[in-house]
Design an enzyme around this catalytic site. Sequence first.
Site, mmCIF file in Angstrom:
data_model
loop_
_atom_site.group_PDB
_atom_site.id
_atom_site.type_symbol
_atom_site.label_atom_id
_atom_site.label_comp_id
_atom_site.label_asym_id
_atom_site.label_seq_id
_atom_site.Cartn_x
_atom_site.Cartn_y
_atom_site.Cartn_z
ATOM 1 C CG HIS A 50 -1.879 -1.144 1.255
ATOM 2 N ND1 HIS A 50 -2.528 -1.566 2.397
ATOM 3 C CD2 HIS A 50 -2.298 -1.983 0.269
ATOM 4 C CE1 HIS A 50 -3.288 -2.609 2.125
ATOM 5 N NE2 HIS A 50 -3.160 -2.892 0.840
HETATM 6 C C1 LIG Z 1 0.442 -7.489 -4.729
HETATM 7 C C2 LIG Z 1 -0.548 -6.420 -4.334
HETATM 8 C C3 LIG Z 1 -1.634 -6.766 -3.522
HETATM 9 C C4 LIG Z 1 -2.549 -5.778 -3.143
HETATM 10 N N1 LIG Z 1 -3.686 -6.153 -2.477
HETATM 11 C C5 LIG Z 1 -4.673 -5.232 -2.293
HETATM 12 C C6 LIG Z 1 -5.947 -5.632 -1.805
HETATM 13 O O1 LIG Z 1 -6.212 -6.813 -1.575
HETATM 14 N N2 LIG Z 1 -6.885 -4.675 -1.623
HETATM 15 C C7 LIG Z 1 -6.627 -3.341 -1.865
HETATM 16 O O2 LIG Z 1 -7.510 -2.503 -1.627
HETATM 17 N N3 LIG Z 1 -5.425 -2.949 -2.332
HETATM 18 C C8 LIG Z 1 -4.468 -3.865 -2.589
HETATM 19 N N4 LIG Z 1 -3.287 -3.477 -3.151
HETATM 20 C C9 LIG Z 1 -3.046 -2.037 -3.356
HETATM 21 C C10 LIG Z 1 -3.857 -1.400 -4.485
HETATM 22 O O3 LIG Z 1 -4.043 -2.296 -5.547
HETATM 23 C C11 LIG Z 1 -3.127 -0.128 -4.922
HETATM 24 O O4 LIG Z 1 -3.030 0.740 -3.816
HETATM 25 C C12 LIG Z 1 -3.831 0.620 -6.046
HETATM 26 O O5 LIG Z 1 -4.098 -0.248 -7.118
HETATM 27 C C13 LIG Z 1 -2.969 1.801 -6.478
HETATM 28 O O6 LIG Z 1 -3.573 2.433 -7.565
HETATM 29 P P1 LIG Z 1 -2.791 3.539 -8.399
HETATM 30 O O7 LIG Z 1 -3.726 3.989 -9.458
HETATM 31 O O8 LIG Z 1 -2.247 4.560 -7.466
HETATM 32 O O9 LIG Z 1 -1.526 2.791 -8.999
HETATM 33 P P2 LIG Z 1 -1.445 1.482 -9.896
HETATM 34 O O10 LIG Z 1 -2.724 0.734 -9.887
HETATM 35 O O11 LIG Z 1 -0.224 0.757 -9.474
HETATM 36 O O12 LIG Z 1 -1.285 2.050 -11.373
HETATM 37 C C14 LIG Z 1 -0.163 2.744 -11.854
HETATM 38 C C15 LIG Z 1 -0.013 2.376 -13.316
HETATM 39 O O13 LIG Z 1 0.886 3.285 -13.922
HETATM 40 C C16 LIG Z 1 1.730 2.571 -14.779
HETATM 41 N N5 LIG Z 1 2.956 3.359 -14.952
HETATM 42 C C17 LIG Z 1 3.871 3.649 -14.001
HETATM 43 N N6 LIG Z 1 4.848 4.415 -14.524
HETATM 44 C C18 LIG Z 1 4.526 4.604 -15.824
HETATM 45 C C19 LIG Z 1 5.142 5.303 -16.894
HETATM 46 N N7 LIG Z 1 6.297 5.985 -16.738
HETATM 47 N N8 LIG Z 1 4.543 5.291 -18.117
HETATM 48 C C20 LIG Z 1 3.371 4.630 -18.299
HETATM 49 N N9 LIG Z 1 2.759 3.940 -17.322
HETATM 50 C C21 LIG Z 1 3.318 3.938 -16.097
HETATM 51 C C22 LIG Z 1 1.935 1.257 -14.090
HETATM 52 O O14 LIG Z 1 2.400 0.257 -14.961
HETATM 53 C C23 LIG Z 1 0.559 0.980 -13.529
HETATM 54 O O15 LIG Z 1 -0.245 0.260 -14.417
HETATM 55 C C24 LIG Z 1 -2.352 -4.425 -3.552
HETATM 56 C C25 LIG Z 1 -1.278 -4.090 -4.372
HETATM 57 C C26 LIG Z 1 -0.375 -5.075 -4.781
HETATM 58 C C27 LIG Z 1 0.767 -4.696 -5.671
#
Ligand SMILES: Cc1cc2nc3c(=O)[nH]c(=O)nc-3n(C[C@H](O)[C@H](O)[C@H](O)COP(=O)(O)OP(=O)(O)OC[C@H]3O[C@@H](n4cnc5c(N)ncnc54)[C@H](O)[C@@H]3O)c2cc1C
Length: 534
Positions: free
Chosen positions: A470
Amino acid sequence: MPAGETFDFIIVGAGSAGSVLANRLSACGRYRVLLLEAGPADRNPWIYIPVGYGRLFNDTRYNWRFKTVPQPGCHGREMIQPRGKVLGGSSSINGLIYIRGQAQDFDHWRQLGNVGWSFEDVLPYFQKAEDNERGADDLHGAGGPLAVSDTRDRHPLALAYIEAAHQCGFPRNDDFNGATQEGVGLYQTTMRDGLRWSAAKGYLKPARMRRNLKIVSDALTSRIIFDGRRARGIEYRTKGETHIASAGREVILSAGAFGSPQLLQISGVGPASLLQSLGIPVVADMPAVGDNLNDHYSARIALRCRVPTLNDTARSWHGKAAAGMRYALTRRGPLTTSAITAGLFMRAHPLSATPDAQCSLALFSTDSIGEELHAFSGVTGVCTLLRPESRGHVRIASADPAQAPAIHPNYLAAERDRDTLLSGVRTLRRIFGAPAMAPYIEAEIAPGPDCDSDDELIDFIRRRGGTTFHPSCTCRMGQDPQAVTDERLRVRGLAGLRVIDASIMPIVVSGNTNAATIMIGEKGADMVLEDAAQ
Ligand SMILES: Cc1cc2nc3c(=O)[nH]c(=O)nc-3n(C[C@H](O)[C@H](O)[C@H](O)COP(=O)(O)OP(=O)(O)OC[C@H]3O[C@@H](n4cnc5c(N)ncnc54)[C@H](O)[C@@H]3O)c2cc1C
């Protein structure tokens, strides 16, 4: 000035927040939207089979598999930091748990000066996103893009865990996202009919055919292009070629808690001394970009069981075949098991007014997270620190966008974090020792009964604990000069640039972070559209 194709909005990152934005900003048809994702399309069947989180945990095709720098609070270990790298981002590889956090978390955000972010303000966005199979009520939504479901198969161990926690004096709770989070019960999950419901499935799939939305996967955004202090577009690399695209209105970073600050820093927005040391021209000296890294640390104890668990399913051909057949025929069974199944939200530290620890049951066990499942029937008791005081940072180590940033969560630096986890681990031991667990639990194997003094247990927590996945708060929203974004998620002091993802949280929510990030995407989209309409 950038040339290339021109869009109204460019969204970087198709994760939890980016998928929401791509859908909402393209819905009215008035704006041209470009969504760039560094990872591939989400076609691998293991993305949809819930237990696929185990398969994708170490798969670099879909997972950045970052590592921390050596952690002083954890015996100098370099620790894993998985992050989704695929359409849907981390929501395509996560543990499927649906928890929003506590109402007090958002009221605290508001108290810090972030107008519009109290629980009352954000609740409509949680409801807008949600399609809870229990239906809508004052606190829940139905009909939204994000499917939320009850656990379909109730493993006897999960039911026993709930009974055992109750025997230890904790109240039952049938809805951790209801009136109160405190208590023990089964988790709801982002699944429907036995399939994972990632942000891509809920938000991108229905929008993919829109003519005003262009989605480019396998496209690494390499820098933001500025004209003075206004973001004008981005540069990205795909299939060995470099492209640029212009944004008539805004560039929106949704690259996650590591990706968004990395991209800002690489583009000249960050601590000037760091940028200059790497030869990057400074657009804005913002020392706080990448600071304030919050993450939930978990201590994990392993127990040998008298009944079969996922270890048995996964380690025998017979178990795999039976589970596969059952899943194919009914979409039920072991393959639909979420990463944790039953949980207890409790106050572990005497000074906490609301739950500060999440003590969960995982129906599998390993020596260390991400490693081989044990060859015997086992479960894991997971104690997650919900409101860490320790703060870390993420900083680029190179001007090359393809190089991982240096991630320093600074785990367990604060004494209160250690004390809370110690108390939580002792609670886990009480639960596993309660009468309801006796038919199921044979013995604790890690750390084992000989490890019992406070010092020994804290040493175990340092040695064997790790992330709960997280990371957040690295582009903190706030009103003070040190904040990176304002309450409308605009990067302070710059124009045409927002961050909308888990990195804008001022303080991490007291729970799993996917639901809150999707809420941030929903609210952020509304703010972008409101500003565009003016
Ligand atoms: C293994 C794991 C288990 C988890 N379990 C849970 C759970 O059970 N329940 C829960 O609520 N949360 C869980 N989480 C946490 C939750 O999924 C994340 O907090 C949430 O998805 C974050 O969302 P975000 O949009 O901030 O980032 P992300 O969903 O990580 O999205 C960021 C995206 O940006 C892309 N990106 C990054 N840099 C670049 C770039 N330079 N150019 C183009 N694309 C780029 C990445 O590839 C990615 O697809 C878990 C996370 C992980 C990794």
